[in-house]
Structures are given as C-alpha cells and as structure tokens.
Scaffold this motif. Structure first.
Motif, PDB file in Angstrom:
ATOM      1  N   SER A 354       0.828  -1.210   0.000  1.00  0.00           N
ATOM      2  CA  SER A 354       0.000   0.000   0.000  1.00  0.00           C
ATOM      3  C   SER A 354       0.860   1.257   0.000  1.00  0.00           C
ATOM      4  N   ILE A 355       1.995   1.221   0.696  1.00  0.00           N
ATOM      5  CA  ILE A 355       2.900   2.379   0.725  1.00  0.00           C
ATOM      6  C   ILE A 355       3.576   2.557  -0.640  1.00  0.00           C
ATOM      7  N   MET A 356       4.011   1.465  -1.226  1.00  0.00           N
ATOM      8  CA  MET A 356       4.670   1.540  -2.526  1.00  0.00           C
ATOM      9  C   MET A 356       3.740   2.077  -3.609  1.00  0.00           C
ATOM     10  N   GLN A 357       2.474   1.764  -3.500  1.00  0.00           N
ATOM     11  CA  GLN A 357       1.506   2.262  -4.482  1.00  0.00           C
ATOM     12  C   GLN A 357       1.373   3.780  -4.460  1.00  0.00           C
ATOM     13  N   GLN A 358       1.853   4.405  -3.399  1.00  0.00           N
ATOM     14  CA  GLN A 358       1.801   5.871  -3.300  1.00  0.00           C
ATOM     15  C   GLN A 358       3.053   6.517  -3.896  1.00  0.00           C
ATOM     16  N   GLY A 359       3.970   5.708  -4.426  1.00  0.00           N
ATOM     17  CA  GLY A 359       5.193   6.248  -5.011  1.00  0.00           C
ATOM     18  C   GLY A 359       6.259   6.601  -3.984  1.00  0.00           C
ATOM     19  N   ILE A 360       6.125   6.077  -2.776  1.00  0.00           N
ATOM     20  CA  ILE A 360       7.071   6.360  -1.698  1.00  0.00           C
ATOM     21  C   ILE A 360       8.259   5.398  -1.806  1.00  0.00           C
ATOM     22  N   SER A 361       9.461   5.890  -1.558  1.00  0.00           N
ATOM     23  CA  SER A 361      10.656   5.039  -1.581  1.00  0.00           C
ATOM     24  C   SER A 361      10.624   4.064  -0.407  1.00  0.00           C
ATOM     25  N   VAL A 362      10.685   2.778  -0.730  1.00  0.00           N
ATOM     26  CA  VAL A 362      10.578   1.720   0.272  1.00  0.00           C
ATOM     27  C   VAL A 362      11.724   0.735   0.069  1.00  0.00           C
ATOM     28  N   ASP A 363      12.250   0.236   1.176  1.00  0.00           N
ATOM     29  CA  ASP A 363      13.131  -0.929   1.105  1.00  0.00           C
ATOM     30  C   ASP A 363      12.723  -1.893   2.200  1.00  0.00           C
ATOM     31  N   LYS A 364      13.160  -3.143   2.054  1.00  0.00           N
ATOM     32  CA  LYS A 364      12.729  -4.196   2.977  1.00  0.00           C
ATOM     33  C   LYS A 364      13.934  -4.975   3.485  1.00  0.00           C
ATOM     34  N   ILE A 365      13.905  -5.285   4.783  1.00  0.00           N
ATOM     35  CA  ILE A 365      14.893  -6.163   5.401  1.00  0.00           C
ATOM     36  C   ILE A 365      14.137  -7.356   5.980  1.00  0.00           C
ATOM     37  N   GLU A 366      14.433  -8.549   5.474  1.00  0.00           N
ATOM     38  CA  GLU A 366      13.833  -9.781   5.986  1.00  0.00           C
ATOM     39  C   GLU A 366      14.863 -10.530   6.826  1.00  0.00           C
ATOM     40  N   ILE A 367      14.480 -10.819   8.063  1.00  0.00           N
ATOM     41  CA  ILE A 367      15.367 -11.503   9.004  1.00  0.00           C
ATOM     42  C   ILE A 367      14.823 -12.906   9.226  1.00  0.00           C
ATOM     43  N   GLY A 368      15.649 -13.911   8.990  1.00  0.00           N
ATOM     44  CA  GLY A 368      15.180 -15.286   9.130  1.00  0.00           C
ATOM     45  C   GLY A 368      14.616 -15.571  10.512  1.00  0.00           C
ATOM     46  N   LYS A 369      15.373 -15.231  11.542  1.00  0.00           N
ATOM     47  CA  LYS A 369      14.919 -15.374  12.919  1.00  0.00           C
ATOM     48  C   LYS A 369      15.732 -14.422  13.782  1.00  0.00           C
ATOM     49  N   LEU A 370      15.221 -14.128  14.954  1.00  0.00           N
ATOM     50  CA  LEU A 370      15.921 -13.244  15.879  1.00  0.00           C
ATOM     51  C   LEU A 370      16.864 -14.076  16.737  1.00  0.00           C
ATOM     52  N   ASP A 371      18.157 -13.946  16.456  1.00  0.00           N
ATOM     53  CA  ASP A 371      19.177 -14.593  17.271  1.00  0.00           C
ATOM     54  C   ASP A 371      20.369 -13.644  17.378  1.00  0.00           C
ATOM     55  N   GLU A 372      21.398 -14.057  18.103  1.00  0.00           N
ATOM     56  CA  GLU A 372      22.529 -13.168  18.352  1.00  0.00           C
ATOM     57  C   GLU A 372      23.256 -12.788  17.063  1.00  0.00           C
ATOM     58  N   TYR A 373      23.467 -13.744  16.177  1.00  0.00           N
ATOM     59  CA  TYR A 373      24.190 -13.472  14.931  1.00  0.00           C
ATOM     60  C   TYR A 373      23.466 -12.427  14.096  1.00  0.00           C
ATOM     61  N   ASN A 374      22.173 -12.631  13.891  1.00  0.00           N
ATOM     62  CA  ASN A 374      21.404 -11.683  13.082  1.00  0.00           C
ATOM     63  C   ASN A 374      21.277 -10.320  13.759  1.00  0.00           C
ATOM     64  N   THR A 375      21.237 -10.312  15.089  1.00  0.00           N
ATOM     65  CA  THR A 375      21.178  -9.043  15.808  1.00  0.00           C
ATOM     66  C   THR A 375      22.476  -8.258  15.626  1.00  0.00           C
ATOM     67  N   GLY A 376      23.615  -8.935  15.729  1.00  0.00           N
ATOM     68  CA  GLY A 376      24.889  -8.270  15.477  1.00  0.00           C
ATOM     69  C   GLY A 376      24.974  -7.725  14.067  1.00  0.00           C
TER      70      GLY A 376
END
Length: 416
Positions: A354-376
């Motif tokens: 819905s935000i992208m349809q307004q022409g707003i600049s968007v990026d996405k970060i997908e995190i597999g799971k919350l653990d120490e490695y991904n948090t660092g």
C-alpha cells in the motif's frame, strides 16, 4: 539469514560507490573511527575472564543494573529486547537507571535488594550528570560509601581510559573496562558497554560479534553496493524527503527503533561543510500496532518520507488462531487456522504494497529469525548506513556539538 531489497531507483554510479567504500576504509585505517574494529577486539575475552573470576552464581546476583544514558544504555536495551524471548536469556533481571525522572527512580529501586545486584556504571566522558547523580543516590540509599568493600564488590565502571571515572576506579579499586577513545557512545554497543551486561544475561555475545563482523567484512570487501545505494538515495533526496521511517513488524524492535533514532539523529543532524543545516529525521514505529496510527500519515500525508520495512520470517512461536466463529463477526473467519506469525507477516506485506503504491521510496529487510548473529548483523548494518549517509551529506558523523551546548547551559543554571 538476512535478505534486503530496494524498491527505488539505484542512482549511485560505480564511481560514487567506489568513493564511498574508500572513504569509510580511510576512516577505519586512519584510527579516527574505531567501531569498525570492535568485532575483532579482545574485550570479550577480558569480560569472560572477569565473569568467571567474580562467580556471579555463587554470589547470588539476580539483578544487573545498568547506570547510563543515551549510547551507554540504548544499544544494550535494543539487543535485550530483540533476544529476551530466546533460550539464551537467563533469569537475571535487567534494570536501567537512565532518566532522572524521580518517579521512575523510585519505581526501579522500590524492591531492589543491594546484595543481589550488580551495578554497571557507564559514562564515556566519566562525568555524565545523570549517571553520576544516580550513583550518588545509590551510595546514600544503600549506605555503600564509594571507598567501601560493599561498593567495590557490587560495581564495575565502563569509561574512556584517563577519564575522571577511570581515575575513580583506580582510586577505589573498582573493576574498570575501557571504551576505545575513537568509539563514540552511540556506536559503542559492541564494546564493553554492551558486551558486559549482555554476557551477564547469558547471551552468546561471540555470535553477536560474528554477525557484525560478517557484514563489516563484506562491506570492506566491496560487496555491499546495495547498502551504499540506499545511503546515497537517502542523502541526495534529504532536502525534499527528510524523514526516514523504520517500520518494524515485531514488538521486539521497540528498543532497537529507539537506538536507531539516537544513532541517526545525533550522527546526521549537523551543519555541513558549506554551512548548511542538514540531516534526516528518524521515526521508529511498530507493526502491526502503528498501522492504526502512523500509516494514515504515510499514505495520505506529505511526501517527505522514506520507509524501511523490517520483517521477521520465523518468530519460532507457532501459535495458531483457533477455528472459532463469533456471532456477527463471521467476516473475520478467513484467518482461522493460520498462525499469528503468518498474520503479522501478511500484514507487513500488505502495508508495504500500500505504501509503494503511493510512489514512496521503500526498502525491505527480511530476518530469518531473531538470534545473536542476526542481531549483530543488524547493529553493524545501521552503523555502516549511518556512516555512509554522513559521508554523502558532507558532515562529521561522529561529533555532537549541539548536545554539548545544552550541557554547558545546564551547568550554568546550577552554578550561577
């Protein structure tokens, strides 16, 4: 696993990208900026040795009390918030003595047992007024004079070498860990500032450093063009689009968002080399809660915002929405039998579309799971992004003269 995508035009040329890599490498190699070196520091080994020697279990320590504000507390808060649900976290209570709000102070200390508590006083300068005031209160409240064994055996200091707090530590023989001189407070979570309390809470801080180091190594191997493109887009559009929204689809990111706000605000809100006031305003919000507040402003408000969506793929909690049909509310039954994990991620996807349809600049970060490695990894991601934006804005990312001015005025109010 972390996956990143940009949904706007990549405008930085190969020459611009190469120059950005070289600029941050020069910061690192010159010794001016030290956070780049923290993943490979020997500080964690020193902290582990201290913890083994102190024997916290035998002493019955149940409370870890962090006394510090801003960069001395926000990073640790962020990491604990992201990981508190994981099996690594032990049962110790984490308490922050930050603000000098007297109601909050009394609430924090109301049932605190001194003998079951370990206090970590953190101040890079060594003389932060909020932090020193809290310690004075604790000394008086618990009858623990600073020269006494009662004080010494329940405190550690974290500060710059040679600071007034470092000198106090030497005088009263309190264990003291040093923040590198070239690491600013808001970039210090991977130093002793974060490593001591987080290790005491049971987290795998070696994995935390490994995640940060992996991204940093990739950056200095010049394989992070996407990160440079994002920073370049933000900086070059900052006059017309000065607000950056971090839309995190997990309540665990509440404190991470607050850490990002400090990192972004203090680092980038500056006067540039040409004398112009520049910067980008950080806003941190949580999905799906803020779909019911801030989303309306994004969709129909001024076109002065970029948006980063953070999505957690696997919450590792398979709670299912039961197959229950409520009279008069049958239109909600389409979700029955699906997990809450599925629901929040579908909400994230729908909101992003819905935000992208307004022409707003968007990026996405997908995190597999919350653990120490991904948090660092995420900590280093935002620190590098901040440094890159500072480079493109032409500012000193690492000073904070506006904050220092307020401190001087405050001192005058009490001294005069």
């Amino acid at each position: 696993m972390i996956k990143r995508e940009l949904f706007f035009e990549k405008e930085a040329t190969d020459e611009v990208i190469a120059e950005a890599y070289d600029a941050l490498r020069a910061e690192r190699d010159s010794g001016k900026v030290g956070y780049y070196l923290l993943p490979e520091s020997d500080m964690l080994a020193k902290i582990e040795a201290f913890i083994d020697d102190y024997d916290f279990e035998a002493k019955g320590i149940q409370n870890i009390v962090v006394i510090g504000i801003g960069g001395s507390s926000l990073g640790t808060k962020a990491v604990d918030s992201l990981l508190a649900h994981t099996p690594s976290r032990n049962g110790r209570k984490l308490i922050f003595m930050e603000n000098v709000d007297p109601v909050e102070i009394e609430s924090n200390l109301k049932d605190l047992v001194y003998e079951e508590s370990f206090f970590i006083m953190i101040s890079k300068s060594g003389s932060t007024i909020e932090t020193t005031s809290h310690v004075k209160d604790l000394i008086h409240r618990f009858d623990a004079p600073v020269e006494s064994e009662k004080f010494r055996s329940h405190f550690a200091f974290i500060t710059d070498a040679g600071s007034p707090l470092d000198e106090l530590g030497k005088t009263v023989k309190v264990p003291t860990f040093h923040i590198p001189h070239n690491v600013g407070g808001r970039f210090s979570v991977l130093s002793a500032v974060g490593l001591l309390p987080l290790t005491l809470l049971g987290y795998d801080t070696r994995a935390l450093l490994a995640g940060a180091g992996a991204l940093q190594n990739g950056f200095f191997d010049k394989s992070e063009d996407l990160l440079v493109q994002k920073a370049y887009h933000y900086a070059t559009h900052s006059k017309d689009v000065p607000i950056n929204v971090l839309f995190s689809y997990s309540s665990a990111f509440k404190e991470f968002n607050a850490w990002y706000v400090q990192l972004w605000g203090e680092s980038l809100g500056k006067i540039d080399k040409a004398g112009n006031h520049v910067g980008m305003t950080p806003v941190g919000i949580i999905g799906s809660v803020d779909q019911h507040s801030f989303l309306q402003l994004l969709i129909e408000g001024p076109r002065d915002k970029t948006v980063t969506m953070i999505k957690v793929i696997d919450f590792q909690t398979p709670t299912v929405i039961p197959n229950v049909s409520l009279p008069h509310l049958e239109k909600t039954d389409y979700i029955n039998g699906h997990t809450f994990n599925e629901l929040i991620n579908a909400q994230c996807d729908a909101t992003m579309e819905s935000i992208m349809q307004q022409g707003i600049s968007v990026d996405k970060i997908e995190i597999g799971k919350l653990d120490e490695y991904n948090t660092g990894y995420m900590i280093m991601y935002y620190e590098l992004l901040t440094s890159l934006c500072g480079h493109f804005l032409g500012v000193d990312t690492y000073d904070q003269p506006g904050v220092e001015l307020g401190k001087q005025i405050l001192k005058g109010k009490f001294a005069g």
